[in-house]
Enzyme design. Structure first.
Site, short mmCIF file in Angstrom:
data_model
loop_
_atom_site.label_atom_id
_atom_site.label_comp_id
_atom_site.label_asym_id
_atom_site.label_seq_id
_atom_site.Cartn_x
_atom_site.Cartn_y
_atom_site.Cartn_z
N ALA A 66 -6.38 -11.39 6.34
CA ALA A 66 -7.36 -10.51 5.48
C ALA A 66 -6.43 -10.11 4.34
CB ALA A 66 -7.52 -9.27 6.29
N GLU A 135 -0.08 -8.83 12.35
CA GLU A 135 -0.61 -7.37 11.60
C GLU A 135 0.37 -6.37 12.29
OE1 GLU A 135 -2.44 -10.05 12.98
OE2 GLU A 135 -4.29 -9.92 12.03
N1 DAK Z 1 -3.57 -10.89 1.16
C1 DAK Z 1 -3.52 -10.88 0.05
N2 DAK Z 1 -2.53 -11.37 -0.72
C2 DAK Z 1 -1.93 -12.48 -0.25
C3 DAK Z 1 -1.99 -12.53 1.35
C4 DAK Z 1 -2.74 -11.54 1.89
N3 DAK Z 1 -2.80 -11.67 3.32
N4 DAK Z 1 -0.98 -13.43 1.49
C5 DAK Z 1 -0.43 -13.98 0.42
N5 DAK Z 1 -1.14 -13.39 -0.62
C6 DAK Z 1 -0.50 -13.57 -2.12
C7 DAK Z 1 0.59 -12.91 -2.20
O1 DAK Z 1 0.90 -11.47 -2.75
C8 DAK Z 1 1.12 -13.65 -3.45
O2 DAK Z 1 0.37 -13.20 -4.84
P1 DAK Z 1 1.28 -12.87 -5.93
O3 DAK Z 1 2.39 -12.10 -5.73
O4 DAK Z 1 1.70 -14.28 -6.65
O5 DAK Z 1 0.09 -12.23 -7.09
C9 DAK Z 1 0.47 -15.14 -3.31
O6 DAK Z 1 -0.51 -14.83 -2.30
C10 DAK Z 1 1.38 -16.04 -2.81
O7 DAK Z 1 2.14 -15.60 -1.48
P2 DAK Z 1 3.82 -15.49 -1.53
O8 DAK Z 1 4.43 -15.40 -2.83
O9 DAK Z 1 4.10 -14.33 -0.51
O10 DAK Z 1 4.10 -16.80 -0.85
P3 DAK Z 1 5.31 -17.14 0.23
O11 DAK Z 1 5.39 -18.70 0.41
O12 DAK Z 1 6.57 -16.71 -0.50
O13 DAK Z 1 4.78 -16.57 1.58
C11 DAK Z 1 3.41 -16.04 3.35
C12 DAK Z 1 3.83 -16.88 2.20
C13 DAK Z 1 1.89 -16.53 3.96
C14 DAK Z 1 4.57 -16.12 4.41
C15 DAK Z 1 3.33 -14.61 2.68
O14 DAK Z 1 2.39 -14.67 1.63
C16 DAK Z 1 2.80 -13.57 3.72
O15 DAK Z 1 3.68 -13.03 4.55
N6 DAK Z 1 1.54 -13.29 3.47
C17 DAK Z 1 0.80 -12.03 4.22
C18 DAK Z 1 0.65 -12.66 5.64
C19 DAK Z 1 -0.03 -11.43 6.43
O16 DAK Z 1 0.70 -10.45 6.73
N7 DAK Z 1 -1.41 -11.55 6.40
C20 DAK Z 1 -2.12 -10.39 7.01
C21 DAK Z 1 -2.02 -10.36 8.47
S1 DAK Z 1 -2.93 -8.89 8.94
C22 DAK Z 1 -9.56 -5.27 9.11
C23 DAK Z 1 -9.46 -6.34 10.09
C24 DAK Z 1 -8.81 -7.23 10.31
C25 DAK Z 1 -7.44 -7.24 9.40
C26 DAK Z 1 -7.07 -6.22 8.59
C27 DAK Z 1 -8.23 -5.16 8.34
N8 DAK Z 1 -10.31 -4.36 8.97
C28 DAK Z 1 -11.50 -4.44 9.51
C29 DAK Z 1 -10.24 -3.22 8.04
C30 DAK Z 1 -6.51 -8.04 9.61
C31 DAK Z 1 -5.34 -8.24 9.06
C32 DAK Z 1 -4.44 -9.36 8.66
O17 DAK Z 1 -4.98 -10.57 8.66
#
Ligand code: DAK
Length: 258
Positions: A66, A135
């Site tokens: 997300a 998460e």
């Molecule tokens: N959201 C927004 N931007 C994201 C993103 C995300 N999930 N994942 C990556 N990006 C963006 C980064 O911020 C970066 O943007 P800039 O800094 O260039 O502007 C760009 O994508 C490239 O990412 P990285 O520079 O970090 O790339 P790397 O190769 O170094 O790393 C990575 C790749 C996938 C390991 C890393 O980007 C990462 O850890 N990303 C986050 C993974 C994550 O934690 N995802 C979220 C999981 S929690 C809800 C219901 C459900 C949810 C939430 C709320 N509600 C009903 C309210 C679910 C939550 C989730 O999915």
């Protein structure tokens, strides 16, 4: 319909939906969730579409979760409301769609991205794919069905490990645990998904719809899957496709399912 966050293409009877926010690694914001709902609904209602493939743009990510920027400031009520809404319009919607959905996981499938892949009927992955529910590292839990579907697919013990460590599985591990069905080099991923789609297209759409309903019934509270199977099995006998399938067999020809 013009979309800002996804692209769609039709190849024969297969509809391909690509999540297209490569700069954010295809993270799901509210607008993307709505567009996915609209595109899936439209494809499902289109009689010329028999299978849907979901994938991400670029070579790095299917969906990296997300959109963290968007949900960072939500409060308790907004979190619950959005989880309920998202589950209804996208994740449960995909799982219960009568048209089979194949997730072609072409890179990171994290958080909401893995939840979307798990809601799909079939998952295939490229060798570079990394899958996880990180998460808890952000102070939340999976909110789009991940705690339930991951345990259903890999078992409670492995799901607990993956969720509580916020770890990632590589593609081979994911295949070994039954989280994805096939793993291929990235340049072969879409061909594999299309090959599976083609096989599905050869079969009866009405029978596939019944089969999806029966399989899913096992996961619905208060429903007995065996009873749903009996009902759906019976329903098949009233369809033109049953007549066509059985006639074709007896006449030693290929069935022509419309
Ligand atoms: N959201 C927004 N931007 C994201 C993103 C995300 N999930 N994942 C990556 N990006 C963006 C980064 O911020 C970066 O943007 P800039 O800094 O260039 O502007 C760009 O994508 C490239 O990412 P990285 O520079 O970090 O790339 P790397 O190769 O170094 O790393 C990575 C790749 C996938 C390991 C890393 O980007 C990462 O850890 N990303 C986050 C993974 C994550 O934690 N995802 C979220 C999981 S929690 C809800 C219901 C459900 C949810 C939430 C709320 N509600 C009903 C309210 C679910 C939550 C989730 O999915």
């Amino acid at each position: 319909m013009a979309y800002e966050n996804i692209t769609t293409t039709q190849e024969d009877r297969t509809h391909i939906i690509t999540i297209n926010r490569p700069k954010q690694l295809n993270a799901l914001n509210k607008a993307t969730i709505q567009e996915l709902h609209d595109a899936l609904d439209k494809a499902n209602k289109d009689e010329g579409t028999r299978v849907i493939i979901l994938t991400g743009s670029g070579e790095k990510a299917f969906v990296a979760g997300a959109d963290i920027k968007e949900f960072a400031n939500y409060n308790v009520e907004q979190g619950q409301e959005l989880a309920a809404n998202g589950q209804e319009i996208l994740f449960n919607f995909v799982q219960n769609l009568p048209t089979p959905v194949i997730a072609a996981v072409n890179g990171f499938a994290l958080g909401g991205g893995l939840e979307l892949a798990m809601a799909s009927h079939i998952r295939v992955a490229s060798e570079n794919a990394k899958l996880g529910l990180p998460e808890v590292s952000l102070g939340v839990i999976p909110g789009y069905g991940g705690t339930q579907r991951l345990a259903q697919l890999v078992g409670r013990g492995k799901a607990m490990e993956l969720i509580t460590t916020a770890g990632m599985m590589d593609a081979k591990d994911a295949q070994n645990w039954g989280l994805v069905n096939h793993v291929v080099p990235q340049n072969e991923l879409m061909d594999l998904a299309k090959k599976l789609a083609k096989k599905i297209c050869n079969n009866s759409g009405s029978a596939i719809k019944s089969a999806i309903k029966a399989v899913n019934a096992n996961y619905v509270d208060g429903l007995n899957g065996f009873n749903v199977e009996i009902t759906e099995f019976g329903n098949c006998f009233g369809t033109d496709e049953f007549k066509e399938g059985t006639s074709a067999f007896l006449e030693k020809r290929k069935p022509d399912f419309k």
